[in-house]
Design an enzyme around this catalytic site. Structure first.
Site, PDB file in Angstrom:
ATOM      1  N   CYS A 160       0.825  -1.216   0.000  1.00  0.00           N
ATOM      2  CA  CYS A 160       0.000   0.000   0.000  1.00  0.00           C
ATOM      3  C   CYS A 160       0.863   1.272   0.000  1.00  0.00           C
ATOM      4  O   CYS A 160       1.463   1.585  -1.019  1.00  0.00           O
ATOM      5  CB  CYS A 160      -0.990  -0.054   1.150  1.00  0.00           C
ATOM      6  SG  CYS A 160      -2.392   1.027   0.873  1.00  0.00           S
ATOM      7  N   HIS A 217      -3.442  -4.878   1.754  1.00  0.00           N
ATOM      8  CA  HIS A 217      -2.767  -5.106   3.043  1.00  0.00           C
ATOM      9  C   HIS A 217      -2.740  -6.596   3.409  1.00  0.00           C
ATOM     10  O   HIS A 217      -3.603  -7.057   4.157  1.00  0.00           O
ATOM     11  CB  HIS A 217      -3.510  -4.351   4.153  1.00  0.00           C
ATOM     12  CG  HIS A 217      -3.242  -2.892   4.185  1.00  0.00           C
ATOM     13  ND1 HIS A 217      -2.312  -2.315   5.026  1.00  0.00           N
ATOM     14  CD2 HIS A 217      -3.779  -1.883   3.486  1.00  0.00           C
ATOM     15  CE1 HIS A 217      -2.295  -1.013   4.838  1.00  0.00           C
ATOM     16  NE2 HIS A 217      -3.175  -0.716   3.908  1.00  0.00           N
ATOM     17  N   GLU A 228      -0.962  -8.066   5.469  1.00  0.00           N
ATOM     18  CA  GLU A 228      -0.663  -8.271   6.901  1.00  0.00           C
ATOM     19  C   GLU A 228      -1.930  -8.175   7.755  1.00  0.00           C
ATOM     20  O   GLU A 228      -1.890  -8.451   8.941  1.00  0.00           O
ATOM     21  CB  GLU A 228       0.401  -7.254   7.369  1.00  0.00           C
ATOM     22  CG  GLU A 228      -0.091  -5.843   7.653  1.00  0.00           C
ATOM     23  CD  GLU A 228      -0.449  -5.024   6.401  1.00  0.00           C
ATOM     24  OE1 GLU A 228      -0.442  -5.589   5.284  1.00  0.00           O
ATOM     25  OE2 GLU A 228      -0.761  -3.840   6.553  1.00  0.00           O
TER      26      GLU A 228
HETATM   27  N1  GLN Z   1      -3.301   6.368   0.779  1.00  0.00           N
HETATM   28  C1  GLN Z   1      -2.122   6.104   1.495  1.00  0.00           C
HETATM   29  C2  GLN Z   1      -0.930   6.797   0.864  1.00  0.00           C
HETATM   30  O1  GLN Z   1      -0.903   7.057  -0.323  1.00  0.00           O
HETATM   31  C3  GLN Z   1      -1.855   4.629   1.565  1.00  0.00           C
HETATM   32  C4  GLN Z   1      -2.893   3.982   2.412  1.00  0.00           C
HETATM   33  C5  GLN Z   1      -2.444   2.723   3.044  1.00  0.00           C
HETATM   34  O2  GLN Z   1      -1.252   2.438   3.138  1.00  0.00           O
HETATM   35  N2  GLN Z   1      -3.389   2.004   3.552  1.00  0.00           N
HETATM   36  O3  GLN Z   1      -0.048   7.057   1.588  1.00  0.00           O
END
Ligand code: GLN
Length: 190
Positions: A78, A170, A172
């Site tokens: 992410c 995610h 995890e």
């Molecule tokens: N939207 C976040 C970003 O760009 C990432 C969100 C997340 O890691 N769950 O930093």
């Protein structure tokens, strides 16, 4: 194998739990010298602006880039994927630029903030993998050397470039350790 987890902000504890359950030795990484003591690195989800700012402020970015050039396997999830991307669409934000991909932050689907979806990930076998998407990045460009390992609604959500792996979701936050295991096995040992 000792696996570092970048622990500046975000879901680093959850990654440590998954890896711990797999019997892997982990080390939380907050200082450049700690990057010398690991054989693979996880960059967790969280807020990519916050993690990125601290990465550069603490001098971790430079060391991390040097280790990645030597072949350190890196898994970004992410916000971690955002930080590994070469480019972010539409905004000036410094990244590590490790992978030849472009992402758009917080831009998945139509205005959906968070959702879960069953993903078909061939390298993990037939059983679908539950993807937890939280303000996930959208991958809008994939370079020639990048393999797409999973898509959701025709968009790449899991990509690999040699010893680098990144996903928009995610892994995890589920009980399924298959993607971490794949990283430590196939990706890290490539
Ligand atoms: N939207 C976040 C970003 O760009 C990432 C969100 C997340 O890691 N769950 O930093």
């Amino acid at each position: 194998m000792r696996v570092g987890i970048l622990a500046l902000q975000g879901a680093f504890r959850e990654h440590a739990q998954v890896l711990g359950r797999l019997g892997v030795e982990t080390r939380l990484v907050r200082r450049p010298a700690e990057l010398e003591e690991i054989e693979a690195l996880v960059i967790p989800g969280g807020e990519s602006t916050a993690i990125g700012r601290l990465l550069f402020e603490y001098g971790l970015a430079e060391k991390l880039l040097a280790r990645a050039r030597e072949g350190l396997p890196v898994f970004g999830t992410c916000a971690g994927m955002v930080l590994m991307a070469r480019e972010i669409e539409g905004i000036e934000q410094r990244t590590l630029g490790l992978m030849d991909i472009t992402v758009r932050r917080n831009a998945f689907g139509r205005q959906i903030e968070s959702f879960e979806a069953e993903l078909q990930i061939t390298v993990l076998g037939d059983k679908p993998f539950r993807g937890v998407f939280i303000r996930a990045p959208l991958v809008t460009r994939v370079g020639a050397g990048v393999e797409v390992l999973a898509e959701f609604e025709g968009k790449p959500v899991l990509v690999r470039q040699g010893r680098l792996l990144a996903c928009a979701f995610h892994p995890e936050l589920t009980d399924d350790p298959r993607l971490h295991r794949y990283f430590l096995g196939e990706v890290a040992k490539a």
